[in-house]
Design a protein around this motif. Sequence first.
Motif, short mmCIF file in Angstrom:
data_model
loop_
_atom_site.label_atom_id
_atom_site.label_comp_id
_atom_site.label_asym_id
_atom_site.label_seq_id
_atom_site.Cartn_x
_atom_site.Cartn_y
_atom_site.Cartn_z
N GLN A 94 0.83 -1.20 0.00
CA GLN A 94 0.00 0.00 0.00
C GLN A 94 0.87 1.26 0.00
OE1 GLN A 94 -3.35 0.00 -0.39
NE2 GLN A 94 -3.20 2.21 -0.61
N LEU A 95 1.97 1.22 0.73
CA LEU A 95 2.91 2.35 0.76
C LEU A 95 3.46 2.62 -0.64
CD1 LEU A 95 4.72 4.40 2.37
CD2 LEU A 95 6.39 2.55 2.52
N VAL A 96 3.89 1.58 -1.32
CA VAL A 96 4.41 1.72 -2.68
C VAL A 96 3.33 2.27 -3.60
CG1 VAL A 96 5.32 0.46 -4.69
CG2 VAL A 96 6.17 -0.06 -2.40
N LEU A 97 2.12 1.75 -3.47
CA LEU A 97 1.01 2.23 -4.29
C LEU A 97 0.70 3.70 -4.04
CD1 LEU A 97 -1.26 1.62 -6.32
CD2 LEU A 97 -2.67 0.92 -4.37
N LEU A 149 12.74 -4.68 -11.03
CA LEU A 149 11.50 -4.11 -10.50
C LEU A 149 10.26 -4.84 -11.02
CD1 LEU A 149 10.27 -1.83 -8.74
CD2 LEU A 149 10.04 -0.52 -10.85
N LEU A 150 10.08 -4.89 -12.32
CA LEU A 150 8.89 -5.55 -12.87
C LEU A 150 8.85 -7.04 -12.57
CD1 LEU A 150 8.29 -3.70 -16.25
CD2 LEU A 150 6.96 -3.58 -14.15
N PRO A 151 9.97 -7.77 -12.74
CA PRO A 151 9.93 -9.19 -12.37
C PRO A 151 9.56 -9.41 -10.90
CG PRO A 151 11.86 -8.77 -13.71
CD PRO A 151 11.24 -7.43 -13.40
N MET A 152 10.03 -8.53 -10.03
CA MET A 152 9.69 -8.66 -8.60
C MET A 152 8.18 -8.56 -8.41
SD MET A 152 10.74 -6.25 -5.36
CE MET A 152 9.81 -4.86 -5.96
N PHE A 153 7.55 -7.58 -9.03
CA PHE A 153 6.11 -7.42 -8.86
C PHE A 153 5.32 -8.53 -9.56
CE2 PHE A 153 7.17 -3.08 -7.50
CZ PHE A 153 6.42 -3.06 -6.33
N TYR A 154 5.82 -9.03 -10.70
CA TYR A 154 5.17 -10.18 -11.34
C TYR A 154 5.25 -11.41 -10.44
CZ TYR A 154 4.71 -7.68 -15.78
OH TYR A 154 4.38 -6.79 -16.77
N ASP A 155 6.41 -11.65 -9.86
CA ASP A 155 6.57 -12.78 -8.94
C ASP A 155 5.64 -12.65 -7.74
OD1 ASP A 155 8.50 -13.87 -10.58
OD2 ASP A 155 10.19 -13.21 -9.35
N LEU A 156 5.53 -11.44 -7.20
CA LEU A 156 4.63 -11.22 -6.07
C LEU A 156 3.19 -11.51 -6.47
CD1 LEU A 156 6.10 -7.94 -4.56
CD2 LEU A 156 6.12 -10.20 -3.50
N LEU A 162 1.98 -14.54 -4.12
CA LEU A 162 1.30 -14.11 -2.89
C LEU A 162 -0.12 -14.62 -2.85
CD1 LEU A 162 2.41 -10.36 -2.54
CD2 LEU A 162 3.06 -12.26 -1.07
N PRO A 163 -0.69 -14.76 -1.66
CA PRO A 163 -2.10 -15.14 -1.56
C PRO A 163 -2.97 -14.10 -2.30
CG PRO A 163 -1.05 -15.16 0.61
CD PRO A 163 -0.06 -14.58 -0.35
N PRO A 164 -4.15 -14.50 -2.75
CA PRO A 164 -5.00 -13.62 -3.56
C PRO A 164 -5.28 -12.24 -2.93
CG PRO A 164 -5.90 -15.81 -3.55
CD PRO A 164 -4.75 -15.82 -2.59
N ASN A 165 -5.48 -12.18 -1.63
CA ASN A 165 -5.77 -10.88 -1.01
C ASN A 165 -4.59 -9.93 -1.09
OD1 ASN A 165 -4.41 -12.57 0.89
ND2 ASN A 165 -5.06 -11.24 2.55
N LEU A 166 -3.37 -10.44 -1.20
CA LEU A 166 -2.19 -9.61 -1.31
C LEU A 166 -1.74 -9.42 -2.76
CD1 LEU A 166 -0.02 -10.91 1.65
CD2 LEU A 166 -1.34 -8.80 1.55
N SER A 167 -1.92 -10.44 -3.58
CA SER A 167 -1.44 -10.35 -4.96
C SER A 167 -2.16 -9.26 -5.74
CB SER A 167 -1.56 -11.70 -5.68
OG SER A 167 -2.91 -12.05 -5.82
N ALA A 168 -3.38 -8.94 -5.37
CA ALA A 168 -4.11 -7.87 -6.04
C ALA A 168 -3.41 -6.52 -5.87
CB ALA A 168 -5.54 -7.78 -5.50
N LYS A 169 -2.70 -6.35 -4.79
CA LYS A 169 -1.98 -5.08 -4.55
C LYS A 169 -0.64 -5.05 -5.26
CE LYS A 169 -4.08 -3.72 -0.30
NZ LYS A 169 -4.10 -2.44 0.30
N ALA A 170 -0.12 -6.21 -5.61
CA ALA A 170 1.18 -6.26 -6.29
C ALA A 170 0.97 -5.93 -7.74
CB ALA A 170 1.81 -7.63 -6.14
#
Length: 149
Positions: free
Chosen positions: A90-93, A130-137, A141-149
Amino acid sequence: RKTIEDAQVLLKRDVTSCSVGVYILSRLIDEINEGSTIRSLVRQRKIVSSFRDESLKSLFTLGLTSVKQLPISAVTNDPGRARLMENVLQLVLECLLFDFIGTAPEDSTDDTGTLQIPSTWRSAFTSEDLLPMFYDLAITLPPNLSAKA
């Protein structure tokens, strides 16, 4: 500035305190970006510009560093670390949603989804990981968190 320093003290403690500190920083970014009806527009833009120039990039970098340091396995197995990851994302967003060019949402009727960032941030976005990190996340990540990545 004092709020940022106080919140960063929390980042050096346990997972729960760190999560609270990141949440405070995220809310601070949102509040500064949102503006105030109490202050004059000129005064508000000065505050926003000062915050953008002096603090926002370091908070964005802090968020990216935190995402990289949180092991995915720990996030999926520990509710405290999952909450921390949620707050960090959320901070990054909030950093990315910041109004860098000073246009309020009501100033524009079109929603183009364009990201405006200062040229001084270029290195953060041209990083090869940067982009690969967010794609991996998003994938791991579980669905509730992956939506933020």
